[in-house]
Enzyme design. Structure first.
Site, PDB file in Angstrom:
ATOM      1  N   ARG A  90      12.036  39.733  38.494  1.00 30.79           N
ATOM      2  CA  ARG A  90      10.758  39.248  39.002  1.00 30.79           C
ATOM      3  C   ARG A  90       9.937  40.398  39.594  1.00 30.79           C
ATOM      4  NH1 ARG A  90       9.660  34.156  43.100  1.00 30.79           N
ATOM      5  NH2 ARG A  90       7.460  34.601  43.488  1.00 30.79           N
ATOM      6  N   CYS A 164       6.222  20.390  37.180  1.00 29.41           N
ATOM      7  CA  CYS A 164       5.662  21.392  38.085  1.00 29.41           C
ATOM      8  C   CYS A 164       5.262  20.687  39.380  1.00 29.41           C
ATOM      9  CB  CYS A 164       4.447  22.052  37.430  1.00 29.41           C
ATOM     10  SG  CYS A 164       3.665  23.348  38.426  1.00 29.41           S
ATOM     11  N   TYR A 241      -3.546  29.012  40.557  1.00 25.72           N
ATOM     12  CA  TYR A 241      -3.357  29.961  39.463  1.00 25.72           C
ATOM     13  C   TYR A 241      -4.666  30.322  38.759  1.00 25.72           C
ATOM     14  CZ  TYR A 241       1.587  29.193  40.151  1.00 25.72           C
ATOM     15  OH  TYR A 241       2.835  29.138  40.711  1.00 25.72           O
TER      16      TYR A 241
END
Length: 436
Positions: A90, A164, A241
């Site tokens: 990550r 999600c 996002y």
């Protein structure tokens, strides 16, 4: 009922256990199988989970296994929450793109592609093992990038659905602002995973979004990192996002001044494992809130209960487009409200999507198709094409440079790259926890 959690050694798992314990009337569970290849983490998390259930008076037993097929045998639902390469991978996903002037994020842009390349083959391998041991089980994918992973699972013929926490997070946030029970709130949630907008907020069937933007615009805007004036002008609420698209250069400048999120999460995970090792610890630690993934347990309970016929419901999930958005292929995986029951999920009708949204959705959906192909079949050209198609990259020299860097950085988890071949094979090294 038996529930299996792939990546059960994740430090996030006690959040799931807490939700399962609190919502036992919605979803009665007799066994929770935690499956993970890391025996140390698995033992710590399993011990903590068992103590939490005991404290709550929940009758479910915790079992553990390192093998997905063996551990999932007999399960009615299997949750997949893994991270190939752990926080170290990550860290690369978040920092390498920044070196090229691109947003450094683990699910969006170049970082999201890097994660998809590592993750899709592993999840498909696990799903095959699960399907042999529990052929009737639903596979619920938490693993990012959820849209790409879920599409790969569906294309391979699995009973899969993606989940999600963005939609449930908005539902809870709007309910709190309105002083209402979350169950009274429904959303017109539209887009792809991690590329969504709230176009309508209904309270008992009555539209309240304009009032929310008028009375709480600054607070809502701050939560998604965008100007309140933009939200009011558009008359909708983008997910956080969308900031990577609408404020790309500002985000890159900010990210270059701050430590990567991976470093903070790694520190939180280390501290959480110390807590889980304490034989007296039996309640969800407050520190877990910093790990991310708020409300995933509630969303998971609602989804599993609906799929198993306990309580059919209207839920926001990741599923086939099937004509819902006419500007996308039917096979595309979208994130929209759906009616969920024992036969699966059926997307609910969607009102027309304006070009400002549909154009970006179609653009990213095309990238996701290419990203999935690159993850399935490997090859530098496929990786480059996916990057070239992404709206946050889209330049030939930049795409080629990023592709070479991503492949080199991920070589240990990309057998086709290590072997210098085009076809991909499966690497099964996983580390629990794919959540933000």
């Amino acid at each position: 009922m038996k529930l299996a959690v792939i990546g059960g050694g994740s430090t996030y798992t006690p959040e799931l256990i807490d939700g399962f314990a609190r919502l036992r009337d919605t979803l009665p569970i007799g066994e929770i199988a935690l499956i993970d290849p890391d025996p140390h983490r698995l033992a710590l998390v399993a011990g903590m989970s068992a103590r939490m259930l005991a404290r709550a008076g929940h009758p479910a037993r915790i079992t553990t296994d390192s093998d997905p097929g063996r551990g999932a045998a007999g399960a009615q639902a299997v949750l997949v929450q893994l991270r190939v390469g752990g926080q170290a991978a990550r860290h690369v996903d978040e920092t390498l793109p920044l070196d090229c002037g691109c947003v450094g994020q683990e699910t969006t842009g170049a970082g999201g592609l890097a994660k998809a390349l590592r993750t899709v083959p592993v999840v498909l391998d696990i799903a095959e093992r699960v399907a042999k041991a529990a052929p009737d089980a639903w596979i619920i994918d938490f693993t990012n990038p959820v849209g790409i992973v879920t599409r790969a699972l569906l294309d391979a013929g699995h009973r899969a659905i993606g989940l999600c926490n963005v939609a449930i997070g908005f539902q809870r946030r709007f309910a709190a602002l309105l002083g209402a029970d979350p169950g009274r709130i429904s959303l017109d949630h539209i887009g792809l995973n991690h590329l969504t907008w709230e176009r309508s907020v209904l309270l008992d069937g009555r539209e309240v979004l304009p009032g929310l933007l008028e009375g709480h615009g600054e607070e809502i805007a701050a939560s998604v990192g965008l100007p309140a004036a933009l939200l009011r002008r558009l008359g909708l609420v983008p997910s956080y996002y969308l900031r990577y698209f609408y404020e790309h250069d500002a985000v890159v400048a900010e990210q270059r001044q701050a430590p990567p999120r991976a470093a903070a999460v790694a520190e939180i995970e280390s501290r959480l494992l110390e807590i889980y090792a304490d034989p007296a610890a039996d309640t969800k630690p407050g520190l877990l809130a910093g790990r991310g993934g708020a409300y995933y347990s509630e969303a998971a309970v609602d989804l599993i209960a609906a799929l198993l016929g306990q309580a059919p419901a209207r839920l926001v999930v990741n599923l086939r487009n099937a004509g819902t958005l006419p500007f996308l292929p039917d096979e595309t995986v979208i994130e929209v409200p759906a009616q969920v029951g024992p036969d699966g999920a059926v997307p609910l009708p969607i009102r027309p999507v304006p070009p400002l949204l549909s154009g970006l959705i179609a653009h990213v959906a095309a990238y996701e198709d290419l990203a999935r192909e690159a993850a399935l079949h490997g090859g530098a050209d496929r990786v480059t094409d996916a990057l070239l198609a992404h709206p946050l990259i889209g330049q030939a020299s930049l795409a080629a440079d990023l592709a070479a860097r991503l492949i080199e950085a991920g070589r240990d988890h990309l057998p086709w790259a290590a072997a210098g071949t085009v076809d991909s094979t499966v690497d099964s090294t996983v580390d629990g926890g794919s959540l933000p």
